[in-house]
Design a protein around this motif. Structure first.
Motif, PDB file in Angstrom:
ATOM      1  N   TYR A 153       0.818  -1.205   0.000  1.00  0.00           N
ATOM      2  CA  TYR A 153       0.000   0.000   0.000  1.00  0.00           C
ATOM      3  C   TYR A 153       0.855   1.260   0.000  1.00  0.00           C
ATOM      4  N   TYR A 208      -4.123  -3.095  -2.349  1.00  0.00           N
ATOM      5  CA  TYR A 208      -5.089  -2.682  -1.335  1.00  0.00           C
ATOM      6  C   TYR A 208      -5.442  -3.736  -0.291  1.00  0.00           C
ATOM      7  N   TYR A 246      -4.146  -2.637   3.131  1.00  0.00           N
ATOM      8  CA  TYR A 246      -4.878  -1.486   3.664  1.00  0.00           C
ATOM      9  C   TYR A 246      -6.197  -1.922   4.294  1.00  0.00           C
ATOM     10  N   ASN A 247      -6.947  -2.747   3.555  1.00  0.00           N
ATOM     11  CA  ASN A 247      -8.220  -3.225   4.076  1.00  0.00           C
ATOM     12  C   ASN A 247      -8.019  -4.143   5.272  1.00  0.00           C
ATOM     13  N   THR A 261     -15.060  -1.249   4.403  1.00  0.00           N
ATOM     14  CA  THR A 261     -14.051  -1.529   3.378  1.00  0.00           C
ATOM     15  C   THR A 261     -14.714  -1.877   2.058  1.00  0.00           C
ATOM     16  N   SER A 273     -14.190   0.050  -1.411  1.00  0.00           N
ATOM     17  CA  SER A 273     -13.730  -0.697  -2.582  1.00  0.00           C
ATOM     18  C   SER A 273     -14.649  -0.485  -3.769  1.00  0.00           C
ATOM     19  N   GLY A 281     -13.825   2.865  -5.082  1.00  0.00           N
ATOM     20  CA  GLY A 281     -12.531   2.813  -5.761  1.00  0.00           C
ATOM     21  C   GLY A 281     -12.625   2.126  -7.114  1.00  0.00           C
TER      22      GLY A 281
END
Lengths: 311, 443
Positions: free
Chosen positions: A138, A187, A190-191, A236, A240, A243
């Motif tokens: 990340y 990612y 991060y999640n 999350t 997502s 994103g």
């Protein structure tokens, strides 16, 4: 995927509380104003004004006389929006990212949940190392990650060229999933961290009680941890989804070395290409429609999960 | 729990607004310098200049040393269609464009339609400079109007064929002089395992150069209407030719300007490149291990005995609307593109082939170039330059044309559709794009 927004639980955009609660803090009005002002100002300047400007731009059309006549922007109502809805490539690109999201988001969040649970379980050793190791991708900027993976996928130059020469990851059939892999790689950590921090907030008495009742680690994970961290998972998932609809950097990088990535591959690339014509008004209309679609989709997902919870 | 849900909802709102702001453009429209007004400024002047010519900093340093009162600050970026034009358009919209910018001839109509260029005709010495430039390049910057000069020509991109003379010789293959021979040679080259060339799926301006050589033209402007002719007979002839080579796997289809593409040239997997004079720099930097093995010949012809060349690229130096110092900016632009010292440096650093007539007589352009086996390659480009037809007209939305055609070409090299279908689709989308901007177009 674009950078996630900072959580601002008490942002001033929240509508007035629906429960009529008596307010006793009137004497601090000045202080409240002073604290809210910096945020409010920046929020207005960098969020509200640009949004308003984009909406305004999307309502204009160009008029001119002659082949090199000076352009005049005049009010055109919903003309640009009609063009948006007639634009095949734009809707194809929306369908493409939805396909992408339907596969990539569950895979990524499944992995993130798995890693978070592993980090949280007493079975795993070297937690600090793994926590960092999963999170490091990340820290790599999305563009750099895409370039790096581009090299790994490259048919002739890849270190794994005996694979990539036989399977072309940059072909029309596979490139979407090649990009999905890059996004997942970046990612997952991060999640994982969001889910993991939510796991840490669970009181340990619950585990003690469960252990006394004879529950193993699997049972604890399934029946206690996952239900309790559901809000984090939903969060999350929404990030997502947003994103995914906004994919830009990765396909933009892949566009230069893959024949399968066109100038309208994702909705945001369509916006970018349209503004490079330059047709700012149509690009603004695309942006507004995309933002609305993002909003509706995320909100629908939120409502859906809430209803499920209520049952 | 309720609190968390609300936090999610708020985060959602915030993130959705990021979606919008990310795409919104910045405020206010461009300032304007009154046309026909071009007076010197008082005091010291600072000019911003955005370009993508490699090594330009050294050239500008020479100017800055000689002109303490007109200081030019250079900013370099990606090539025009690679992002710099997009920046220019955004800056023009925001009213903070640089004073000077590099613009290729094919993009000039686009910038003029967006009202981004300053007419320099009133600036000292600009109209007189007409005689100093190769005729067709001046036609590109004045759009055929007598009292208009929208940019100063910089270089031209007459096309010729770069080829691996060593490989052709070692394999006893004749260097092709017609496109028919080129196709035959392609078969021979393919037998060795290599490709005769790479067909570029995204250099639509190169394809335009092929059409230009074949005598086609994509646009016409009669003063009241534009005519779009992307899929005319000549374009289709050229498209069919390349489609046939692609279908028979006689040309590779690597995306251009990638490491994969460089690697193909560097390792001898591709033998020729039909490119412009500035391409000499691209090969030398992309395929350094092949130094001394390349030569340059005139492009293959459609009919034996023809003498036609295409053109790919070539830039001008434009002064943007909103510049407060058009007088000083035009002085710098004239120096950059006509003075012997600047042109020599530009040629050494970036293999630019000058648009100025005097530049063609530079000693530097008569010398042999070591990378090309000491061949005096600019003699070939001089010959090609004289064969470039002045009749090719660029449209006012070339970025869009290139994007759309490239999308179609990419599909075609992946086996979905053909180049001709791509041109037909682009013809339609271009007319739609012109209509959307209220640019009059014949349908």
């Amino acid at each position: 995927m674009s950078a996630p927004a900072i959580l601002t639980p008490d942002a001033p955009i929240r509508p007035a509380s629906r429960a009529p609660r008596p307010r006793a803090t009137v004497q601090h009005r000045g202080a409240i104003l002073a604290f809210v002002l910096p945020f409010g100002l920046l929020f207005a300047l960098f969020y509200l004004v640009p949004i308003g400007y984009a909406i305004y731009q999307s309502l204009l059309v160009i008029e001119r006389e002659g082949t090199f006549g000076q352009a005049r922007e005049v009010f055109g109502g919903l003309t640009q929006y009609v063009l948006v809805f007639q634009n095949g490539p734009f809707w194809n690109s929306i369908a493409r990212v939805l396909t992408f999201g339907a596969v990539q988001v569950p895979v990524m969040l499944g992995l993130a949940l798995l890693f978070a649970l592993l980090l949280d379980s007493p079975l795993l050793r070297g937690k600090r190392f793994f926590r960092l190791a999963f999170f490091v991708p990340y820290a790599v900027p999305g563009v750099i990650a895409a370039i790096m993976w581009g090299f790994l996928y490259s048919p002739k130059l890849s270190p794994f060229s005996n694979i990539t020469e036989n399977i072309n990851f940059l072909s029309a059939d596979l490139v979407l999933w090649a990009i999905a892999n890059v996004v997942t790689w970046v990612y997952v950590g991060y999640n994982m961290l969001i889910i993991y921090s939510s796991l840490l907030a669970i009181p340990t008495e619950l585990y003690e009680a469960a252990t006394l009742d004879g529950a193993g680690q699997w049972r604890i994970a399934w029946s206690i941890k996952i239900p309790l961290i559901m809000p984090a998972i939903v969060l999350t998932a929404i990030f997502s989804i947003i994103g995914t609809l906004q994919l830009l950097a990765e396909p933009q990088v892949f566009r230069s070395f893959s024949s399968a990535v066109t100038s309208t591959f994702t909705p945001n690339l369509t916006v970018y290409s349209t503004s490079s014509i330059p047709n700012f008004n149509l690009a603004a209309a695309f942006s507004v429609v995309l933002a609305l679609a993002t909003f509706i989709l995320s909100f629908a997902f939120l409502k859906f999960t809430q209803r499920k919870e209520a049952k | 729990m309720q609190m968390k849900k609300r936090a999610v909802a708020v985060a959602l709102l915030t993130a959705a607004s990021v979606a919008l702001t990310g795409c919104a453009t910045t405020t206010s429209t461009g300032g304007s310098a009154a046309a026909g007004d071009c007076k010197p400024s008082t005091g010291k002047v600072n000019l911003d200049f955005t370009t993508w010519i490699p090594g330009i900093e050294d050239v500008v340093a020479v100017w800055n040393k000689e002109n303490p009162d007109i200081q030019v600050k250079v900013q370099t970026g990606p090539n025009g269609n690679g992002g710099t034009y997009q920046n220019f358009f955004n800056q023009l919209k925001a009213g903070n464009a640089p004073d000077l910018g590099q613009i290729e001839y094919d993009a000039l109509p686009n910038f003029r339609v967006q009202d981004g260029l300053t007419n320099l005709a009133a600036c000292d010495g600009v109209l007189d400079a007409k005689k100093d430039f190769v005729d067709w390049t001046w036609g590109q910057v004045n759009f055929g109007e007598e009292d208009a000069v929208y940019a100063i020509p910089q270089d031209a991109g007459p096309m010729a064929m770069f080829y691996r003379s060593d490989l052709f010789k070692a394999n006893n293959i004749e260097v092709p002089t017609t496109w028919a021979e080129f196709a035959t040679a392609a078969v021979e080259v393919r037998k060795t395992g290599a490709y005769i060339t790479n067909f570029s799926q995204s250099d639509i301006n190169q394809f335009a150069g092929f059409v230009w050589q074949a005598g086609g033209s994509w646009f016409q402007n009669d003063g009241t209407d534009w005519t779009v002719d992307l899929a005319g007979d000549t374009s289709v002839k050229v498209a069919d030719y390349w489609q046939d080579l692609i279908d028979r796997d006689l040309v590779s289809t690597n995306p251009p300007w990638t490491d994969e593409w460089n690697n193909a040239y560097n390792t001898g997997a591709a033998w020729t490149w039909n490119s412009a004079a500035w391409g000499a720099n691209s090969i030398a930097s992309g395929a350094p291990t092949t130094a001394g093995k390349w030569s340059v010949a005139l492009s293959p012809q459609w009919e034996e005995g023809d003498n036609a060349a295409g053109n790919w690229g070539g830039s001008s130096t434009a002064v943007f609307k909103g510049s407060k110092h058009p007088y000083e900016a035009s002085k710098f632009a004239l120096w950059l593109n006509t003075s012997d010292e600047a042109l020599t440096m530009l040629n050494k650093a970036a293999n630019l082939y000058p648009a100025a007539k005097s530049g063609l007589e530079l000693p530097a352009l008569k010398e042999g170039v070591p990378f090309y086996g000491d061949q005096a390659i600019y003699d070939v480009f001089a010959e090609a330059s004289a064969q470039v037809s002045p009749d090719f007209v660029w449209g006012p939305t070339m970025t869009q044309v290139y994007n759309d055609a490239s999308d179609g070409f990419k599909a075609a090299v992946s086996g979905n559709g053909t180049l001709t279908e791509a041109l037909n689709a682009t013809q339609k989308s271009t007319i739609a794009a012109l209509t959307a901007q209220a640019i009059p177009v014949k349908k």
